[in-house]
Design a protein around this motif. Structure first.
Motif, PDB file in Angstrom:
ATOM      1  N   LEU A   1     -27.549  35.304 -13.962  1.00 36.20           N
ATOM      2  CA  LEU A   1     -28.427  36.457 -14.113  1.00 36.20           C
ATOM      3  C   LEU A   1     -27.736  37.540 -14.935  1.00 36.20           C
ATOM      4  CD1 LEU A   1     -31.072  37.913 -13.370  1.00 36.20           C
ATOM      5  CD2 LEU A   1     -29.910  38.745 -11.313  1.00 36.20           C
ATOM      6  N   VAL A   2     -28.431  38.025 -15.937  1.00 34.33           N
ATOM      7  CA  VAL A   2     -27.901  39.067 -16.812  1.00 34.33           C
ATOM      8  C   VAL A   2     -28.481  40.426 -16.434  1.00 34.33           C
ATOM      9  CG1 VAL A   2     -27.906  39.911 -19.191  1.00 34.33           C
ATOM     10  CG2 VAL A   2     -27.511  37.481 -18.730  1.00 34.33           C
ATOM     11  N   ALA A   3     -29.801  40.473 -16.255  1.00 35.61           N
ATOM     12  CA  ALA A   3     -30.469  41.745 -15.975  1.00 35.61           C
ATOM     13  C   ALA A   3     -31.791  41.468 -15.285  1.00 35.61           C
ATOM     14  CB  ALA A   3     -30.716  42.534 -17.258  1.00 35.61           C
ATOM     15  N   ALA A   4     -32.226  42.419 -14.476  1.00 36.13           N
ATOM     16  CA  ALA A   4     -33.489  42.292 -13.760  1.00 36.13           C
ATOM     17  C   ALA A   4     -34.191  43.629 -13.723  1.00 36.13           C
ATOM     18  CB  ALA A   4     -33.265  41.773 -12.342  1.00 36.13           C
ATOM     19  N   ILE A   5     -35.523  43.566 -13.634  1.00 39.01           N
ATOM     20  CA  ILE A   5     -36.320  44.778 -13.533  1.00 39.01           C
ATOM     21  C   ILE A   5     -37.442  44.525 -12.540  1.00 39.01           C
ATOM     22  CG2 ILE A   5     -37.748  44.150 -15.551  1.00 39.01           C
ATOM     23  CD1 ILE A   5     -37.856  47.204 -16.181  1.00 39.01           C
ATOM     24  N   SER A   6     -37.579  45.446 -11.604  1.00 34.28           N
ATOM     25  CA  SER A   6     -38.617  45.285 -10.595  1.00 34.28           C
ATOM     26  C   SER A   6     -39.977  45.686 -11.165  1.00 34.28           C
ATOM     27  CB  SER A   6     -38.287  46.154  -9.383  1.00 34.28           C
ATOM     28  OG  SER A   6     -38.474  47.535  -9.713  1.00 34.28           O
ATOM     29  N   ARG A   7     -41.035  45.435 -10.413  1.00 34.10           N
ATOM     30  CA  ARG A   7     -42.357  45.843 -10.894  1.00 34.10           C
ATOM     31  C   ARG A   7     -42.460  47.367 -10.948  1.00 34.10           C
ATOM     32  NH1 ARG A   7     -46.444  44.310  -5.925  1.00 34.10           N
ATOM     33  NH2 ARG A   7     -45.082  44.893  -4.216  1.00 34.10           N
ATOM     34  N   GLY A   8     -41.610  48.052 -10.197  1.00 38.63           N
ATOM     35  CA  GLY A   8     -41.601  49.506 -10.231  1.00 38.63           C
ATOM     36  C   GLY A   8     -40.696  50.092 -11.299  1.00 38.63           C
ATOM     37  N   GLY A   9     -39.932  49.208 -11.994  1.00 35.09           N
ATOM     38  CA  GLY A   9     -39.086  49.676 -13.081  1.00 35.09           C
ATOM     39  C   GLY A   9     -37.621  49.860 -12.742  1.00 35.09           C
ATOM     40  N   SER A  10     -37.216  49.556 -11.506  1.00 32.52           N
ATOM     41  CA  SER A  10     -35.791  49.625 -11.166  1.00 32.52           C
ATOM     42  C   SER A  10     -35.058  48.482 -11.856  1.00 32.52           C
ATOM     43  CB  SER A  10     -35.603  49.524  -9.653  1.00 32.52           C
ATOM     44  OG  SER A  10     -36.238  50.597  -9.005  1.00 32.52           O
TER      45      SER A  10
END
Length: 125
Positions: free
Chosen positions: A47-56
């Motif tokens: 995993l390099v990067a993640a973004i939640s549906r809320g933008g975190s």
């Protein structure tokens, strides 16, 4: 059926930049958590990067400060802006999407709901 299509990979010199895109079709994109992984030959997918549906957002230590993940729900697209690229960033980059449930970063790669086909990023020294 949800489909994810990555684009934007290519060959770049060390220190250069690329922006990857992951466009979703067939689902409710705004409700998904999204993430980018990379996989180098002979290595596990990471995993390099993640973004939640809320933008975190969250990042691996190896890319923090150099990569930025973002999303545009109106375009059903997630992005990975990669700056100050290094030869060790060379890999196939995959995007993944999850329906609401466990946080994206809590899941093992096999537990993500949808995957793209990958795009090659090659950084020359």
């Amino acid at each position: 059926q949800v489909q994810l299509v990555e684009s934007g990979g290519g060959l770049v010199q060390a220190g250069g930049s690329l922006r990857l895109s992951c466009t979703a079709s067939g689902g409710a994109f705004s409700s998904y958590s999204m993430g980018w992984f990379h996989q180098a030959p002979g290595k596990e997918r990471e995993l390099v990067a993640a973004i939640s549906r809320g933008g975190s957002t969250s990042y691996s230590d190896s890319v923090k400060g150099r990569f930025t993940i973002s999303r545009d729900n109106a375009k059903n697209t997630a992005y990975l802006q990669m700056n100050s690229l290094k030869p060790e960033d060379t890999a196939v980059y995959y995007c993944a999407a999850d329906r609401p449930g466990l946080p994206f970063t809590w899941r093992r790669p096999s537990e993500h709901d949808y995957w793209g086909q990958g795009t090659q990023v090659t950084v020359s020294s």
